[in-house]
Design a protein around this motif. Structure first.
Motif, PDB file in Angstrom:
ATOM      1  N   ALA A  28     -12.334  -0.594  -2.576  1.00 16.66           N
ATOM      2  CA  ALA A  28     -11.856  -0.339  -1.212  1.00 16.66           C
ATOM      3  C   ALA A  28     -12.886   0.535  -0.509  1.00 16.66           C
ATOM      4  O   ALA A  28     -13.255   1.594  -1.015  1.00 16.66           O
ATOM      5  CB  ALA A  28     -10.504   0.349  -1.252  1.00 16.66           C
ATOM      6  N   TYR A  29     -13.354   0.064   0.626  1.00 17.72           N
ATOM      7  CA  TYR A  29     -14.332   0.798   1.434  1.00 17.72           C
ATOM      8  C   TYR A  29     -13.678   1.177   2.754  1.00 17.72           C
ATOM      9  O   TYR A  29     -12.916   0.386   3.309  1.00 17.72           O
ATOM     10  CB  TYR A  29     -15.569  -0.063   1.707  1.00 17.72           C
ATOM     11  CG  TYR A  29     -16.420  -0.291   0.477  1.00 17.72           C
ATOM     12  CD1 TYR A  29     -17.510   0.529   0.207  1.00 17.72           C
ATOM     13  CD2 TYR A  29     -16.125  -1.319  -0.413  1.00 17.72           C
ATOM     14  CE1 TYR A  29     -18.282   0.324  -0.925  1.00 17.72           C
ATOM     15  CE2 TYR A  29     -16.897  -1.526  -1.542  1.00 17.72           C
ATOM     16  CZ  TYR A  29     -17.978  -0.703  -1.792  1.00 17.72           C
ATOM     17  OH  TYR A  29     -18.737  -0.900  -2.915  1.00 17.72           O
ATOM     18  N   SER A  62       0.846  -1.190   0.000  1.00 17.80           N
ATOM     19  CA  SER A  62       0.000   0.000   0.000  1.00 17.80           C
ATOM     20  C   SER A  62       0.881   1.239   0.000  1.00 17.80           C
ATOM     21  O   SER A  62       2.030   1.206   0.443  1.00 17.80           O
ATOM     22  CB  SER A  62      -0.937   0.001   1.210  1.00 17.80           C
ATOM     23  OG  SER A  62      -0.188   0.041   2.404  1.00 17.80           O
ATOM     24  N   THR A  63       0.333   2.317  -0.527  1.00 16.17           N
ATOM     25  CA  THR A  63       0.985   3.614  -0.488  1.00 16.17           C
ATOM     26  C   THR A  63       0.006   4.568   0.193  1.00 16.17           C
ATOM     27  O   THR A  63      -1.047   4.142   0.676  1.00 16.17           O
ATOM     28  CB  THR A  63       1.317   4.130  -1.904  1.00 16.17           C
ATOM     29  OG1 THR A  63       0.095   4.419  -2.587  1.00 16.17           O
ATOM     30  CG2 THR A  63       2.134   3.111  -2.690  1.00 16.17           C
ATOM     31  N   MET A  64       0.313   5.836   0.162  1.00 17.55           N
ATOM     32  CA  MET A  64      -0.588   6.828   0.772  1.00 17.55           C
ATOM     33  C   MET A  64      -1.939   6.882   0.063  1.00 17.55           C
ATOM     34  O   MET A  64      -2.941   7.260   0.650  1.00 17.55           O
ATOM     35  CB  MET A  64       0.060   8.214   0.757  1.00 17.55           C
ATOM     36  CG  MET A  64       1.305   8.304   1.620  1.00 17.55           C
ATOM     37  SD  MET A  64       0.960   8.087   3.367  1.00 17.55           S
ATOM     38  CE  MET A  64       0.395   9.717   3.772  1.00 17.55           C
ATOM     39  N   SER A  65      -1.986   6.475  -1.221  1.00 12.80           N
ATOM     40  CA  SER A  65      -3.230   6.615  -1.973  1.00 12.80           C
ATOM     41  C   SER A  65      -3.624   5.384  -2.785  1.00 12.80           C
ATOM     42  O   SER A  65      -4.507   5.448  -3.633  1.00 12.80           O
ATOM     43  CB  SER A  65      -3.127   7.814  -2.918  1.00 12.80           C
ATOM     44  OG  SER A  65      -2.096   7.602  -3.866  1.00 12.80           O
ATOM     45  N   ARG A 105      -2.886  -9.701  -9.938  1.00 10.89           N
ATOM     46  CA  ARG A 105      -2.629  -8.458  -9.205  1.00 10.89           C
ATOM     47  C   ARG A 105      -3.566  -7.358  -9.708  1.00 10.89           C
ATOM     48  O   ARG A 105      -3.761  -7.192 -10.905  1.00 10.89           O
ATOM     49  CB  ARG A 105      -1.177  -8.039  -9.407  1.00 10.89           C
ATOM     50  CG  ARG A 105      -0.777  -6.823  -8.613  1.00 10.89           C
ATOM     51  CD  ARG A 105       0.727  -6.582  -8.756  1.00 10.89           C
ATOM     52  NE  ARG A 105       1.121  -5.410  -8.033  1.00 10.89           N
ATOM     53  CZ  ARG A 105       1.315  -4.217  -8.592  1.00 10.89           C
ATOM     54  NH1 ARG A 105       1.135  -4.056  -9.885  1.00 10.89           N
ATOM     55  NH2 ARG A 105       1.687  -3.196  -7.867  1.00 10.89           N
ATOM     56  N   LEU A 106      -4.116  -6.607  -8.754  1.00 10.80           N
ATOM     57  CA  LEU A 106      -5.014  -5.503  -9.060  1.00 10.80           C
ATOM     58  C   LEU A 106      -4.665  -4.341  -8.135  1.00 10.80           C
ATOM     59  O   LEU A 106      -4.388  -4.560  -6.951  1.00 10.80           O
ATOM     60  CB  LEU A 106      -6.459  -5.952  -8.835  1.00 10.80           C
ATOM     61  CG  LEU A 106      -7.582  -5.169  -9.465  1.00 10.80           C
ATOM     62  CD1 LEU A 106      -7.517  -5.262 -10.980  1.00 10.80           C
ATOM     63  CD2 LEU A 106      -8.910  -5.730  -9.003  1.00 10.80           C
ATOM     64  N   VAL A 107      -4.661  -3.110  -8.653  1.00 16.00           N
ATOM     65  CA  VAL A 107      -4.309  -1.941  -7.854  1.00 16.00           C
ATOM     66  C   VAL A 107      -5.527  -1.029  -7.731  1.00 16.00           C
ATOM     67  O   VAL A 107      -6.139  -0.659  -8.734  1.00 16.00           O
ATOM     68  CB  VAL A 107      -3.126  -1.168  -8.489  1.00 16.00           C
ATOM     69  CG1 VAL A 107      -2.791   0.058  -7.663  1.00 16.00           C
ATOM     70  CG2 VAL A 107      -1.908  -2.079  -8.611  1.00 16.00           C
ATOM     71  N   LEU A 108      -5.862  -0.681  -6.496  1.00 15.93           N
ATOM     72  CA  LEU A 108      -6.957   0.245  -6.209  1.00 15.93           C
ATOM     73  C   LEU A 108      -6.357   1.611  -5.922  1.00 15.93           C
ATOM     74  O   LEU A 108      -5.505   1.739  -5.039  1.00 15.93           O
ATOM     75  CB  LEU A 108      -7.773  -0.258  -5.018  1.00 15.93           C
ATOM     76  CG  LEU A 108      -8.452  -1.600  -5.274  1.00 15.93           C
ATOM     77  CD1 LEU A 108      -7.700  -2.714  -4.615  1.00 15.93           C
ATOM     78  CD2 LEU A 108      -9.866  -1.552  -4.820  1.00 15.93           C
ATOM     79  N   TYR A 136      -8.893   0.715   5.230  1.00 16.22           N
ATOM     80  CA  TYR A 136      -9.832   0.235   4.226  1.00 16.22           C
ATOM     81  C   TYR A 136     -10.043  -1.269   4.339  1.00 16.22           C
ATOM     82  O   TYR A 136      -9.159  -2.002   4.776  1.00 16.22           O
ATOM     83  CB  TYR A 136      -9.304   0.539   2.816  1.00 16.22           C
ATOM     84  CG  TYR A 136      -9.376   1.996   2.442  1.00 16.22           C
ATOM     85  CD1 TYR A 136     -10.516   2.513   1.835  1.00 16.22           C
ATOM     86  CD2 TYR A 136      -8.313   2.854   2.682  1.00 16.22           C
ATOM     87  CE1 TYR A 136     -10.594   3.845   1.490  1.00 16.22           C
ATOM     88  CE2 TYR A 136      -8.379   4.197   2.331  1.00 16.22           C
ATOM     89  CZ  TYR A 136      -9.531   4.685   1.735  1.00 16.22           C
ATOM     90  OH  TYR A 136      -9.601   6.009   1.391  1.00 16.22           O
ATOM     91  N   SER A 137     -11.196  -1.712   3.890  1.00 13.54           N
ATOM     92  CA  SER A 137     -11.488  -3.124   3.653  1.00 13.54           C
ATOM     93  C   SER A 137     -11.670  -3.270   2.150  1.00 13.54           C
ATOM     94  O   SER A 137     -12.303  -2.418   1.517  1.00 13.54           O
ATOM     95  CB  SER A 137     -12.772  -3.554   4.364  1.00 13.54           C
ATOM     96  OG  SER A 137     -12.615  -3.459   5.752  1.00 13.54           O
TER      97      SER A 137
END
Length: 102
Positions: free
Chosen positions: A46-47, A25-28, A75-78, A87-88
């Motif tokens: 992501a909720y 994860s990153t900041m965003s 792999r998937l990036v939100l 987040y969940s």
């Protein structure tokens, strides 16, 4: 007399999610690994922690999806997440004939 025999079977047409793991994860953003049972389309959202999606329609509407031509870990990036928030991640799938995971 006569004998009546009835059998019921369920065929799952959409890919199933066998595991979902956060890779980084990153900041965003959050990068996740989604293990799927067969090729198809994976939708993830992501909720904010404690929020639950009302249906798969809301997950699909999040516009984070990818098409995978192979089963296995994908792999998937939100993106566009708020910094310093928990987040969940929820995912659903569909096959190429639009059979959506309930």
């Amino acid at each position: 007399g006569s004998v009546l025999d009835f059998q019921y079977t369920t065929t799952i047409l959409y890919p199933t999610v066998t595991s979902l793991n956060v890779l980084s994860s990153t900041m965003s953003s959050i990068s996740v690994s989604v293990n799927i049972s067969k090729p198809g389309i994976v939708h993830c959202a992501a909720y904010l922690f404690g929020t639950v999606p009302q249906s798969v329609i809301s997950i699909i509407a999040s516009d984070t999806s990818a098409t995978f031509m192979n089963a296995g870990a994908q792999r998937l990036v939100l993106l566009n997440l708020f910094a310093d928030s928990n987040y969940s991640v929820y995912c659903c799938t569909e096959d190429f004939s639009q059979h959506v995971m309930p």
